[in-house]
Design a protein around this motif. Structure first.
Motif, PDB file in Angstrom:
ATOM      1  N   ILE A  39      -5.294  -6.403  -2.163  1.00 58.25           N
ATOM      2  CA  ILE A  39      -5.137  -7.810  -2.529  1.00 58.25           C
ATOM      3  C   ILE A  39      -5.176  -8.729  -1.313  1.00 58.25           C
ATOM      4  CG2 ILE A  39      -3.788  -7.182  -4.570  1.00 58.25           C
ATOM      5  CD1 ILE A  39      -1.336  -8.309  -2.994  1.00 58.25           C
ATOM      6  N   GLY A  40      -5.226  -8.167  -0.113  1.00 59.94           N
ATOM      7  CA  GLY A  40      -5.297  -8.991   1.089  1.00 59.94           C
ATOM      8  C   GLY A  40      -5.317  -8.124   2.329  1.00 59.94           C
ATOM      9  N   ARG A  41      -5.727  -8.701   3.439  1.00 62.83           N
ATOM     10  CA  ARG A  41      -5.702  -8.001   4.718  1.00 62.83           C
ATOM     11  C   ARG A  41      -5.748  -9.029   5.838  1.00 62.83           C
ATOM     12  NH1 ARG A  41     -10.832  -7.450   2.721  1.00 62.83           N
ATOM     13  NH2 ARG A  41     -12.526  -8.154   4.075  1.00 62.83           N
ATOM     14  N   TRP A  42      -5.268  -8.631   6.994  1.00 57.33           N
ATOM     15  CA  TRP A  42      -5.333  -9.474   8.179  1.00 57.33           C
ATOM     16  C   TRP A  42      -5.425  -8.583   9.416  1.00 57.33           C
ATOM     17  CZ3 TRP A  42      -1.044  -9.115  11.523  1.00 57.33           C
ATOM     18  CH2 TRP A  42       0.104  -8.521  10.972  1.00 57.33           C
ATOM     19  N   LEU A  56      -2.949  -4.913   2.493  1.00 54.23           N
ATOM     20  CA  LEU A  56      -1.932  -5.029   1.457  1.00 54.23           C
ATOM     21  C   LEU A  56      -2.503  -4.394   0.200  1.00 54.23           C
ATOM     22  CD1 LEU A  56      -0.605  -8.661   2.058  1.00 54.23           C
ATOM     23  CD2 LEU A  56       0.081  -6.506   3.144  1.00 54.23           C
ATOM     24  N   LEU A  57      -1.936  -3.256  -0.203  1.00 60.52           N
ATOM     25  CA  LEU A  57      -2.504  -2.432  -1.257  1.00 60.52           C
ATOM     26  C   LEU A  57      -1.537  -2.342  -2.427  1.00 60.52           C
ATOM     27  CD1 LEU A  57      -3.967   0.476   0.915  1.00 60.52           C
ATOM     28  CD2 LEU A  57      -5.115  -1.614   0.139  1.00 60.52           C
ATOM     29  N   GLY A  63       3.921   3.138 -14.461  1.00 53.63           N
ATOM     30  CA  GLY A  63       5.258   2.762 -14.033  1.00 53.63           C
ATOM     31  C   GLY A  63       5.216   1.365 -13.455  1.00 53.63           C
ATOM     32  N   LYS A  64       6.113   1.081 -12.568  1.00 57.86           N
ATOM     33  CA  LYS A  64       6.204  -0.255 -12.000  1.00 57.86           C
ATOM     34  C   LYS A  64       5.222  -0.405 -10.847  1.00 57.86           C
ATOM     35  CE  LYS A  64       9.664  -3.586 -10.467  1.00 57.86           C
ATOM     36  NZ  LYS A  64      11.093  -3.795 -10.182  1.00 57.86           N
ATOM     37  N   PRO A  65       4.298  -1.379 -10.885  1.00 57.83           N
ATOM     38  CA  PRO A  65       3.386  -1.587  -9.757  1.00 57.83           C
ATOM     39  C   PRO A  65       4.167  -1.886  -8.490  1.00 57.83           C
ATOM     40  CG  PRO A  65       2.705  -2.871 -11.680  1.00 57.83           C
ATOM     41  CD  PRO A  65       4.070  -2.336 -11.975  1.00 57.83           C
ATOM     42  N   LEU A  66       3.657  -1.398  -7.374  1.00 62.98           N
ATOM     43  CA  LEU A  66       4.343  -1.591  -6.107  1.00 62.98           C
ATOM     44  C   LEU A  66       3.319  -1.949  -5.046  1.00 62.98           C
ATOM     45  CD1 LEU A  66       7.236  -1.470  -5.052  1.00 62.98           C
ATOM     46  CD2 LEU A  66       6.837   0.889  -4.375  1.00 62.98           C
ATOM     47  N   LEU A  67       3.677  -2.946  -4.222  1.00 63.55           N
ATOM     48  CA  LEU A  67       2.781  -3.415  -3.167  1.00 63.55           C
ATOM     49  C   LEU A  67       3.189  -2.776  -1.842  1.00 63.55           C
ATOM     50  CD1 LEU A  67       0.487  -5.341  -2.296  1.00 63.55           C
ATOM     51  CD2 LEU A  67       2.230  -7.101  -1.962  1.00 63.55           C
ATOM     52  N   TYR A  68       2.189  -2.214  -1.154  1.00 60.46           N
ATOM     53  CA  TYR A  68       2.439  -1.540   0.116  1.00 60.46           C
ATOM     54  C   TYR A  68       1.728  -2.260   1.256  1.00 60.46           C
ATOM     55  CZ  TYR A  68       4.118   2.485  -2.559  1.00 60.46           C
ATOM     56  OH  TYR A  68       4.830   3.311  -3.390  1.00 60.46           O
ATOM     57  N   GLN A  69       2.379  -2.231   2.408  1.00 59.73           N
ATOM     58  CA  GLN A  69       1.756  -2.657   3.652  1.00 59.73           C
ATOM     59  C   GLN A  69       1.228  -1.408   4.370  1.00 59.73           C
ATOM     60  OE1 GLN A  69       2.857  -4.894   7.884  1.00 59.73           O
ATOM     61  NE2 GLN A  69       4.501  -4.214   6.543  1.00 59.73           N
ATOM     62  N   VAL A  70      -0.079  -1.398   4.640  1.00 55.36           N
ATOM     63  CA  VAL A  70      -0.694  -0.225   5.261  1.00 55.36           C
ATOM     64  C   VAL A  70      -1.504  -0.681   6.476  1.00 55.36           C
ATOM     65  CG1 VAL A  70      -2.167   1.800   4.922  1.00 55.36           C
ATOM     66  CG2 VAL A  70      -0.814   0.907   3.009  1.00 55.36           C
ATOM     67  N   PRO A  71      -0.889  -0.717   7.675  1.00 56.51           N
ATOM     68  CA  PRO A  71      -1.634  -1.067   8.881  1.00 56.51           C
ATOM     69  C   PRO A  71      -2.455   0.148   9.354  1.00 56.51           C
ATOM     70  CG  PRO A  71       0.749  -1.376   9.167  1.00 56.51           C
ATOM     71  CD  PRO A  71       0.535  -0.524   7.970  1.00 56.51           C
ATOM     72  N   LEU A  72      -3.735  -0.079   9.587  1.00 61.14           N
ATOM     73  CA  LEU A  72      -4.621   0.995  10.034  1.00 61.14           C
ATOM     74  C   LEU A  72      -5.317   0.591  11.330  1.00 61.14           C
ATOM     75  CD1 LEU A  72      -6.312   2.042   6.660  1.00 61.14           C
ATOM     76  CD2 LEU A  72      -4.353   3.125   7.796  1.00 61.14           C
ATOM     77  N   SER A  73      -5.505   1.558  12.169  1.00 60.29           N
ATOM     78  CA  SER A  73      -6.255   1.375  13.410  1.00 60.29           C
ATOM     79  C   SER A  73      -7.620   2.037  13.246  1.00 60.29           C
ATOM     80  CB  SER A  73      -5.488   2.016  14.578  1.00 60.29           C
ATOM     81  OG  SER A  73      -6.262   2.014  15.749  1.00 60.29           O
ATOM     82  N   ARG A 173       7.240  -0.847   4.407  1.00 56.58           N
ATOM     83  CA  ARG A 173       6.097  -0.287   3.680  1.00 56.58           C
ATOM     84  C   ARG A 173       5.964  -0.898   2.283  1.00 56.58           C
ATOM     85  NH1 ARG A 173       2.103   2.097   6.644  1.00 56.58           N
ATOM     86  NH2 ARG A 173       2.945   3.535   8.182  1.00 56.58           N
ATOM     87  N   ALA A 174       7.007  -0.798   1.462  1.00 58.70           N
ATOM     88  CA  ALA A 174       6.995  -1.480   0.163  1.00 58.70           C
ATOM     89  C   ALA A 174       7.452  -2.914   0.411  1.00 58.70           C
ATOM     90  CB  ALA A 174       7.930  -0.789  -0.816  1.00 58.70           C
ATOM     91  N   ILE A 175       6.612  -3.887   0.069  1.00 55.72           N
ATOM     92  CA  ILE A 175       6.946  -5.278   0.371  1.00 55.72           C
ATOM     93  C   ILE A 175       7.106  -6.079  -0.917  1.00 55.72           C
ATOM     94  CG2 ILE A 175       5.919  -5.224   2.663  1.00 55.72           C
ATOM     95  CD1 ILE A 175       3.480  -6.625   1.542  1.00 55.72           C
ATOM     96  N   HIS A 176       7.919  -7.101  -0.825  1.00 52.69           N
ATOM     97  CA  HIS A 176       8.314  -7.884  -1.989  1.00 52.69           C
ATOM     98  C   HIS A 176       8.369  -9.361  -1.617  1.00 52.69           C
ATOM     99  CE1 HIS A 176       9.967  -4.131  -3.883  1.00 52.69           C
ATOM    100  NE2 HIS A 176      10.212  -3.838  -2.616  1.00 52.69           N
ATOM    101  N   HIS A 177       8.291 -10.201  -2.635  1.00 51.05           N
ATOM    102  CA  HIS A 177       8.490 -11.625  -2.429  1.00 51.05           C
ATOM    103  C   HIS A 177       9.956 -11.886  -2.087  1.00 51.05           C
ATOM    104  CE1 HIS A 177       8.247 -15.957  -2.981  1.00 51.05           C
ATOM    105  NE2 HIS A 177       9.297 -15.871  -3.790  1.00 51.05           N
ATOM    106  N   GLY A 178      10.187 -12.721  -1.090  1.00 50.87           N
ATOM    107  CA  GLY A 178      11.543 -13.101  -0.718  1.00 50.87           C
ATOM    108  C   GLY A 178      11.914 -12.583   0.652  1.00 50.87           C
TER     109      GLY A 178
END
Length: 461
Positions: A39-42, A56-57, A63-73, A173-178
């Motif tokens: 859903i996004g990247r920087w 941002l994956l 089950g409950k959708p979960l947003l992950y931060q995955v930094p890759l080199s 790793r698991a990121i949320h609003h707030g």
């Protein structure tokens, strides 16, 4: 300072990354194959032949959708000593926290307060005004990833021979609003000069697309950096060794009670607090009642204690409740460090990482933290009984009493007068533990069950 957006590039190879994510300890849907949507990247500035991309994956597994931060080199040449995830085109793909170049770039962003524009997202670093000194551009920088973490990835950055204070940077790793309470609460404690937390260094915050929000956008913390404390010992290990040796831990437990009360007092003064009203009390007790029913449904052997535990909740309802405030939220010995020359230091104020951020940021009852630590002393004795046949029950009894005494004297809140409420929070925690153990470590189930039986017996008597 604003970093210009990097040259447009393709998103993550979701098949490659998904297979790797499924094997990571921080991936929540154990046993499932991730169904990922980027859903996004920087990107961070990188040297020639490298790209540092944070993806941002969103995982759509049942089950409950979960947003992950995955930094890759992404590197043209392999990194010595670092196992790659795989290859994309001509590039080797590496978990970015294991790439020292990425670590330096992240710390530069944090130190400069730099903002990065990305695909459907932006990220910005922020440095604490009283941050410890470091130089992300120094060639003396070395970094390493800590092992054993369940929910996040922590990187230790050190500057050999420079005198700079080492830094630990946690990648959520698991990121949320707030706002993440790990950032907010430790920042508030550090700003107030509390010696019971490490000094805050800074953070990274971001905004991204979120179809589930009315505005279509979400905002939250991606990373948090603070001073690293070399030579610190994990309080759980310290307590285990003390109990196994039959040492008197009372003075240390009492000091931990004093430290806990100090944290609560500082948070109450620095952030919001208010009296608990009847609606707060009923909401809390209803949550505890649901936990009781869930536990009995999964562990029928607890059914004979239902009546006594319901009495615990009734007694708690008629007890005086302390004011609600911000608390640690997941306090136990594993969240405490024993620092030479400094004493007890508390870390990981994130709360339960998989709970929605709005719940973790609510005002709560400080006795929840007290109950968590009391249960932790029981777990020390219980684990020694399970793994080594050692009877440390008297050690745990003395440590519990000393902790409660220290907390009560430092806070001015006599826990003896609130014993019914402490019992309710401790029983609730033990029921949570029982469900966890029956699902994951059945051989450890007797530990929380013994705590439940003790509380039930006290009510019956």
């Amino acid at each position: 300072m604003t970093i210009p957006p990097a040259e447009p590039g393709s998103g993550a190879d979701l098949s490659l990354v998904g297979e790797w994510m499924a094997s990571q300890r921080w991936f929540a849907n154990k046993g499932a194959r991730p169904m990922l949507e980027e859903i996004g990247r920087w990107e961070l500035s990188a040297p020639a032949g490298a790209r540092f991309v944070t993806h941002l994956l969103l995982d759509h597994t049942p089950g409950k959708p979960l947003l992950y931060q995955v930094p890759l080199s992404y590197r043209r040449d392999p990194l010595p000593g670092v196992e790659p995830i795989g290859r994309v085109g001509d590039d080797w793909v590496v978990d970015a926290p294991r790439d020292p170049g990425y670590v330096a770039a992240l710390l530069r962003m944090l130190a400069a307060g730099a903002e990065v524009a990305g695909a459907d997202t932006w990220a910005r670093g922020g440095r604490n005004p009283a941050a410890v000194p470091f130089d992300a551009d120094s060639p003396a920088l070395t970094s390493r990833v800590l092992s054993g973490e369940q929910s996040n990835t922590s990187i230790v950055a050190e500057w050999t021979g420079t005198g700079a204070v080492p830094v630990i940077c946690k990648i959520f790793r698991a990121i949320h609003h707030g706002d993440n309470p790990d950032v907010e609460l430790q920042g508030a404690l550090a700003a107030a000069g509390s010696p019971v937390v490490p000094r805050a260094v800074g953070h990274v915050v971001a905004e991204w697309s979120d179809r589930g929000r009315p505005s279509g956008r979400a905002r939250g913390h991606l990373a948090f950096a603070q001073e690293f404390l070399p030579g610190a010992h994990d309080a759980w290990r310290v307590a285990i060794e003390s109990a196994a040796a039959g040492e008197d831990f009372s003075a240390r437990a009492r000091a931990l009670g004093v430290a806990t009360a100090g944290v609560h007092a500082t948070l109450s003064a620095a952030l919001d607090s208010r009296p608990a009203d009847q609606a707060d009390i009923e909401d809390t007790l209803e949550s505890m009642a649901r936990r009781l029913e869930t536990a009995i449904a999964e562990i029928p052997a607890l059914a004979p204690h239902r009546s006594a535990l319901e009495d615990v909740l009734r007694l708690a309802r008629s007890t005086s409740w302390p004011a609600l405030q911000r608390i640690h939220g997941d306090l136990h010995l594993g969240q405490v460090l024993d620092v030479p020359g400094r004493g007890w230091v508390m870390v990981d104020f994130e709360g339960e990482p998989l709970r929605p951020m709005v719940e973790r940021n609510r005002l709560d009852n400080p006795l929840r933290d007290v109950a968590g630590m009391l249960r932790s002393f029981d777990y020390v004795a219980g684990s020694l009984a399970v793994t080594g046949g050692i009877d440390a029950s008297e050690w745990a009894r003395a440590a519990r009493a000393a902790f409660a005494e220290g907390y009560g004297e430092a806070s001015g809140d006599d826990l003896g007068e609130r014993h019914a409420l402490v019992d309710a929070f401790e029983a609730d925690k033990a029921l949570y533990e029982a469900v966890y153990e029956v699902r994951n470590r059945p051989e450890w189930l007797p530990i929380p069950v013994a705590g439940i039986e003790r509380i039930a017996a006290r009510v019956r008597n």
